[in-house]
Design a protein around this motif. Structure first.
Motif, PDB file in Angstrom:
ATOM      1  N   GLY A 108      97.233  18.415 166.965  1.00 18.30           N
ATOM      2  CA  GLY A 108      98.593  18.644 166.496  1.00 18.30           C
ATOM      3  C   GLY A 108      98.839  19.542 165.453  1.00 18.30           C
ATOM      4  O   GLY A 108      97.824  20.052 164.859  1.00 18.30           O
ATOM      5  N   ASN A 109     100.198  19.354 164.814  1.00 23.48           N
ATOM      6  CA  ASN A 109     100.443  20.283 163.478  1.00 23.48           C
ATOM      7  C   ASN A 109      99.974  19.658 162.172  1.00 23.48           C
ATOM      8  O   ASN A 109     100.172  20.439 161.331  1.00 23.48           O
ATOM      9  N   ALA A 110      99.816  18.444 162.284  1.00 24.36           N
ATOM     10  CA  ALA A 110      99.649  17.699 160.944  1.00 24.36           C
ATOM     11  C   ALA A 110      98.241  18.328 160.039  1.00 24.36           C
ATOM     12  O   ALA A 110      97.216  18.533 161.115  1.00 24.36           O
ATOM     13  N   THR A 111      98.259  18.411 158.883  1.00 27.17           N
ATOM     14  CA  THR A 111      97.529  19.187 158.337  1.00 27.17           C
ATOM     15  C   THR A 111      96.036  18.311 158.369  1.00 27.17           C
ATOM     16  O   THR A 111      94.913  19.005 158.357  1.00 27.17           O
ATOM     17  N   ARG A 112      96.076  17.139 158.689  1.00 27.84           N
ATOM     18  CA  ARG A 112      94.854  16.359 158.882  1.00 27.84           C
ATOM     19  C   ARG A 112      94.458  16.038 160.244  1.00 27.84           C
ATOM     20  O   ARG A 112      93.611  15.053 160.642  1.00 27.84           O
ATOM     21  N   ALA A 113      95.282  16.878 161.308  1.00 28.27           N
ATOM     22  CA  ALA A 113      95.186  16.183 162.591  1.00 28.27           C
ATOM     23  C   ALA A 113      93.547  16.753 163.099  1.00 28.27           C
ATOM     24  O   ALA A 113      92.907  17.467 162.510  1.00 28.27           O
ATOM     25  N   GLU A 114      93.181  16.014 164.052  1.00 26.63           N
ATOM     26  CA  GLU A 114      91.756  16.228 164.580  1.00 26.63           C
ATOM     27  C   GLU A 114      91.791  17.302 165.504  1.00 26.63           C
ATOM     28  O   GLU A 114      92.939  17.669 166.198  1.00 26.63           O
ATOM     29  N   ARG A 115      90.920  18.526 165.151  1.00 28.97           N
ATOM     30  CA  ARG A 115      90.902  19.614 165.958  1.00 28.97           C
ATOM     31  C   ARG A 115      89.654  19.867 166.442  1.00 28.97           C
ATOM     32  O   ARG A 115      89.513  20.709 167.502  1.00 28.97           O
ATOM     33  N   SER A 116      88.669  19.220 166.460  1.00 26.18           N
ATOM     34  CA  SER A 116      87.242  19.312 167.140  1.00 26.18           C
ATOM     35  C   SER A 116      86.592  18.108 167.117  1.00 26.18           C
ATOM     36  O   SER A 116      86.953  17.131 166.609  1.00 26.18           O
ATOM     37  N   ALA A 117      85.605  17.995 167.810  1.00 24.58           N
ATOM     38  CA  ALA A 117      84.666  16.865 167.981  1.00 24.58           C
ATOM     39  C   ALA A 117      84.047  16.131 166.539  1.00 24.58           C
ATOM     40  O   ALA A 117      84.011  15.104 166.314  1.00 24.58           O
ATOM     41  N   ALA A 118      84.122  16.995 165.597  1.00 29.73           N
ATOM     42  CA  ALA A 118      83.605  16.640 164.224  1.00 29.73           C
ATOM     43  C   ALA A 118      84.722  15.573 163.746  1.00 29.73           C
ATOM     44  O   ALA A 118      84.323  14.871 162.777  1.00 29.73           O
ATOM     45  N   ASP A 119      86.012  15.701 164.274  1.00 31.19           N
ATOM     46  CA  ASP A 119      86.979  14.939 163.351  1.00 31.19           C
ATOM     47  C   ASP A 119      87.453  13.811 164.250  1.00 31.19           C
ATOM     48  O   ASP A 119      87.935  12.913 163.579  1.00 31.19           O
ATOM     49  N   VAL A 120      86.699  13.593 165.486  1.00 29.67           N
ATOM     50  CA  VAL A 120      87.119  12.662 166.279  1.00 29.67           C
ATOM     51  C   VAL A 120      86.352  11.248 166.234  1.00 29.67           C
ATOM     52  O   VAL A 120      85.023  11.241 165.924  1.00 29.67           O
ATOM     53  N   ASP A 121      86.872  10.036 166.264  1.00 22.88           N
ATOM     54  CA  ASP A 121      86.407   8.761 165.938  1.00 22.88           C
ATOM     55  C   ASP A 121      85.909   8.315 167.367  1.00 22.88           C
ATOM     56  O   ASP A 121      86.589   8.128 168.203  1.00 22.88           O
ATOM     57  N   PHE A 122      84.593   8.355 167.507  1.00 19.42           N
ATOM     58  CA  PHE A 122      84.102   7.852 168.782  1.00 19.42           C
ATOM     59  C   PHE A 122      83.748   6.464 169.108  1.00 19.42           C
ATOM     60  O   PHE A 122      83.265   6.135 170.163  1.00 19.42           O
ATOM     61  N   THR A 123      84.230   5.732 167.990  1.00 16.74           N
ATOM     62  CA  THR A 123      83.728   4.286 168.061  1.00 16.74           C
ATOM     63  C   THR A 123      84.959   3.482 168.712  1.00 16.74           C
ATOM     64  O   THR A 123      85.023   2.195 168.568  1.00 16.74           O
ATOM     65  N   THR A 124      86.004   4.022 169.110  1.00 17.77           N
ATOM     66  CA  THR A 124      87.326   3.345 169.429  1.00 17.77           C
ATOM     67  C   THR A 124      87.009   2.811 170.749  1.00 17.77           C
ATOM     68  O   THR A 124      86.282   3.063 171.600  1.00 17.77           O
ATOM     69  N   ASP A 125      87.733   1.720 171.191  1.00 25.80           N
ATOM     70  CA  ASP A 125      87.772   1.095 172.384  1.00 25.80           C
ATOM     71  C   ASP A 125      87.746   2.232 173.648  1.00 25.80           C
ATOM     72  O   ASP A 125      86.841   2.045 174.523  1.00 25.80           O
ATOM     73  N   LEU A 126      88.699   2.930 173.336  1.00 31.63           N
ATOM     74  CA  LEU A 126      88.905   3.892 174.672  1.00 31.63           C
ATOM     75  C   LEU A 126      87.825   4.923 174.617  1.00 31.63           C
ATOM     76  O   LEU A 126      87.457   5.322 175.682  1.00 31.63           O
ATOM     77  N   MET A 127      87.518   5.578 173.531  1.00 28.87           N
ATOM     78  CA  MET A 127      86.101   6.311 173.451  1.00 28.87           C
ATOM     79  C   MET A 127      84.964   5.779 174.092  1.00 28.87           C
ATOM     80  O   MET A 127      84.222   6.338 174.892  1.00 28.87           O
ATOM     81  N   ARG A 128      84.735   4.305 173.929  1.00 31.91           N
ATOM     82  CA  ARG A 128      83.596   3.632 174.439  1.00 31.91           C
ATOM     83  C   ARG A 128      83.845   3.682 175.858  1.00 31.91           C
ATOM     84  O   ARG A 128      82.956   3.703 176.755  1.00 31.91           O
ATOM     85  N   LEU A 129      84.882   3.403 176.339  1.00 32.63           N
ATOM     86  CA  LEU A 129      85.378   3.331 177.743  1.00 32.63           C
ATOM     87  C   LEU A 129      84.942   4.593 178.259  1.00 32.63           C
ATOM     88  O   LEU A 129      84.609   4.625 179.538  1.00 32.63           O
ATOM     89  N   ALA A 130      85.391   5.730 177.764  1.00 34.48           N
ATOM     90  CA  ALA A 130      85.352   7.109 178.420  1.00 34.48           C
ATOM     91  C   ALA A 130      83.960   7.331 178.623  1.00 34.48           C
ATOM     92  O   ALA A 130      83.389   8.081 179.232  1.00 34.48           O
ATOM     93  N   ALA A 131      83.016   6.889 177.530  1.00 32.55           N
ATOM     94  CA  ALA A 131      81.546   7.004 177.546  1.00 32.55           C
ATOM     95  C   ALA A 131      81.022   5.994 178.624  1.00 32.55           C
ATOM     96  O   ALA A 131      79.722   5.446 178.231  1.00 32.55           O
ATOM     97  N   GLY A 132      81.554   5.468 179.577  1.00 29.99           N
ATOM     98  CA  GLY A 132      81.057   4.743 180.770  1.00 29.99           C
ATOM     99  C   GLY A 132      81.210   3.119 180.562  1.00 29.99           C
ATOM    100  O   GLY A 132      80.977   2.445 181.281  1.00 29.99           O
ATOM    101  N   GLY A 133      81.209   2.833 179.188  1.00 34.93           N
ATOM    102  CA  GLY A 133      81.031   1.568 178.494  1.00 34.93           C
ATOM    103  C   GLY A 133      82.374   0.679 178.910  1.00 34.93           C
ATOM    104  O   GLY A 133      83.326   1.098 179.076  1.00 34.93           O
ATOM    105  N   GLY A 134      82.015  -0.632 178.812  1.00 34.72           N
ATOM    106  CA  GLY A 134      83.323  -1.675 178.939  1.00 34.72           C
ATOM    107  C   GLY A 134      83.850  -1.869 177.382  1.00 34.72           C
ATOM    108  O   GLY A 134      83.302  -1.228 176.631  1.00 34.72           O
ATOM    109  N   ARG A 135      84.685  -2.700 177.350  1.00 34.68           N
ATOM    110  CA  ARG A 135      85.447  -2.710 176.122  1.00 34.68           C
ATOM    111  C   ARG A 135      84.665  -3.888 175.306  1.00 34.68           C
ATOM    112  O   ARG A 135      84.371  -4.971 175.967  1.00 34.68           O
TER     113      ARG A 135
END
Lengths: 395, 226
Positions: free
Chosen positions: B199-226
């Motif tokens: 997004g346009n916000a100064t702190r917006a996530e722009r790449s993999a380095a900014d993304v939190d991979f420990t969220t429930d949805l990210m775990r689900l994306a990586a095949g796991g259950g919640r």
């Protein structure tokens, strides 16, 4: 590199004549368009699932099954199949059946769609959209790879000892693309499984989707499927082609300016600021080459070119110009630019070779009916005896 | 304090040649800069006039994405340390131009951003417009409006009371900026707000380095259950 067209099957009044196609006309016209795409050597025809007027593709497997019987070489796909509101079990069954009937000329693009009321119409909550898409795909992935699935999730009734039939053709599931325009979780799932990632590349500024495509590439590499530049990327686009540039603009203008999504836009601004290409074959070629410059080598390019109320004769001519004047040049040019080691998009043939080499593909043969309409915990004659499933008691 | 001057952005929806909205924001901006300078904090202000962007804003409302000029303006606003937001009152409400501009901003563009809310009108009858219309809008954007809003009618330009209100609001903004609390909230609590990737916000996530991979949805994306 694959080239093709994707459609959402929209019906709109032709602003020049005022005429609106009937659903019957639009359905048979879409079939003609797919046939023409096959005849002129395009690689892919994809149709986007919708469940309300003025769109006709509520049942892509039915439409594509018919098209499969009328075409020879073209790969059939979806853009997208709703991974949120469809039961993943039904998706597994419908598209495996279609894959058999199409003799492997099928892949699938899954996504969330863009029509909010579809969720309540199918008894789902839109706030669960991302979770539904992720969890349902996780299940679909298992259903196509394991003869017997025990499964429990948050959104669907659990499964015990379930076998999705038919098993995929040659026991090789259709290749799956994940379509997303804003959701890193969807790109992450595509990367995790080594599946394809598709950005529709329409209705947004030039290279708007680059951060998500790059994210997918990085994560594809992270999960060990290959280098980032070997990730399987597909892009959309929208084009209108005429032999002469000014004819393209003047013919397309009323369709653009009268279409609800573009009202208030100036065609020239939209051509400059977004991936929309309107012009001579050479202009379409030049603009499409900028996609490769911006996004890197990619595997699939689909164009939207049959909507906005265009008469079918014009849409057919568009497909023909794309297939005969634009794609042959793009094929050559993009092949010459391609970095060493960048793969093509997987096809059924390439996936069969990857799985079996020169060996014969598996052809599952069911065990007989036990007498209760089930074939037991080992549903196929060659099912691994170590696979144990728990059946609920049949009352 | 940092030696980089604080960056104030004035968003003005005034459109007339001698815009009283612009007159008001100039005063507020100058007072805020003075208050900061008195405390040894350098600051600069620049004006984001919405009038010249009116067509771009209307297009963005329809198309769903901003053109290049508007995008530059939005980025500038997102990078500001403090904001002075001002609109004329038309037909008993904030100007449609101002609201349309707000409508095309990312929801997280102004998270915890210190803001002075200001409006100008033809009479004192609409004095509550900043508090009843701008304040809820900026609450939705999770911005941090200062306690004092400023409303000015033509008569107020002959009244010392307007100067006092301007001074009060400016002092409030200067203190919020000096404390750095807005920046600190955004820095420490950023993950708690809803965001848009790239997004346009100064702190917006722009790449993999900014993304939190420990969220429930990210775990689900990586095949796991919640």
């Amino acid at each position: 590199m694959q080239f093709g067209i994707f459609s959402v099957g929209d019906v709109a009044p032709d602003p020049v004549t005022g005429r609106t196609q009937s659903e019957a006309e639009r359905i048979s016209n879409l079939v003609r368009i797919a046939q023409r795409a096959d005849e002129v050597g395009l690689d892919v025809f994809a149709i986007g699932e919708h469940h309300n007027p003025p769109f006709i593709p509520s049942s892509p497997p039915t439409l594509l099954g018919h098209i499969a019987a009328l075409t020879k070489n073209i790969v059939l796909s979806t853009s997208v199949t709703l991974m949120t509101t469809n039961d993943p079990v039904k998706i597994a069954e419908d598209y495996a059946m279609l894959q058999h009937l199409a003799k492997g000329r099928l892949d699938l693009m899954v996504g969330r769609g863009n029509t909010a009321p579809v969720y309540p119409w199918f008894g789902k909550k839109i706030r669960d959209g991302v979770g539904l898409a992720l969890e349902n795909y996780n299940l679909l992935h298992q259903l196509w790879r394991n003869d017997v699935v025990d499964w429990e999730g948050q959104y669907r009734t659990p499964l015990q000892g379930f076998t999705a039939t038919p098993r995929p053709l040659d026991d090789v599931p259709p290749f799956v693309w994940h379509g997303s325009i804003r959701t890193p979780e969807i790109a992450e799932q595509a990367a995790y499984y080594g599946n394809g990632y598709f950005a529709n590349n329409v209705l947004a500024p030039n290279f708007h989707f680059k951060p998500l495509v790059d994210f997918y590439r990085q994560r594809f590499e992270h999960y060990g499927h290959g280098r980032a530049d070997q990730a399987i990327v597909g892009l959309g686009g929208q084009a209108f082609i005429a032999k002469r540039s000014q004819d393209a603009v003047s013919t397309f203008r009323p369709y653009f300016e009268n279409y609800a999504l573009f009202r208030g836009m100036k065609l020239e601004d939209y051509m400059r600021d977004t991936p929309l290409s309107v012009g001579s074959p050479q202009e379409i070629i030049d603009k499409t080459l900028t996609f490769q410059e911006g996004f890197g080598d990619y595997q699939r390019q689909l164009f939207a070119m049959d909507g906005l109320g265009l008469p079918v004769e014009v849409a057919l001519e568009q497909v023909e110009l794309l297939g005969t004047e634009v794609v042959p040049v793009l094929r050559k040019e993009l092949a010459s630019r391609r970095a060493p080691g960048v793969p093509d998009a997987p096809t059924h043939a390439s996936l069969v070779t990857a799985k079996y080499g020169d060996a014969e593909p598996r052809q599952p043969r069911p065990n007989p009916n036990r007498g209760d309409n089930l074939s037991g915990a080992s549903p196929y004659q060659d099912t691994d005896a170590d696979v144990q499933a728990h059946f609920p008691a049949v009352v | 304090m940092s030696t980089t001057p604080l960056d104030l952005v004035v968003v003005s929806a005034g459109v007339s040649e001698q815009s009283s909205t612009r007159l008001l924001t100039d005063r507020i901006a100058q007072k805020t800069i003075d208050a900061l300078r008195d405390a040894g904090v350098p600051a600069t202000a620049s004006v984001l006039d919405l009038g010249p962007l009116a067509v771009d804003i209307a297009r963005a409302v329809v198309s769903g994405f901003p053109g290049e000029d508007l995008k530059r303006a939005i980025t500038r606003l997102g990078a500001a340390d403090g904001v002075i937001a001002a609109t004329p009152v038309y037909k008993a409400g904030i100007s449609g131009l101002f609201k349309s501009f707000a409508d095309v901003l990312d929801n997280d563009l102004l998270v915890a951003k210190p803001v002075i809310l200001a409006a100008t009108g033809g009479s004192a009858r609409h004095a509550m417009v900043p508090d009843e219309q701008l304040r809820p809008l900026f609450a939705f954007l999770r911005a941090m409006p200062v306690p004092t809003s400023v409303y000015a009618t033509p008569e107020d330009w002959g009244s010392p009371d307007l100067g006092k209100r301007i001074a009060r609001a400016s002092t409030e903004l200067a203190l919020l900026l000096r404390s750095g609390v807005g920046r600190e909230i955004a820095d420490t609590a950023w993950d708690g707000y809803q965001h848009q990737f790239s997004g346009n916000a100064t702190r917006a996530e722009r790449s993999a380095a900014d993304v939190d991979f420990t969220t429930d949805l990210m775990r689900l994306a990586a095949g796991g259950g919640r």
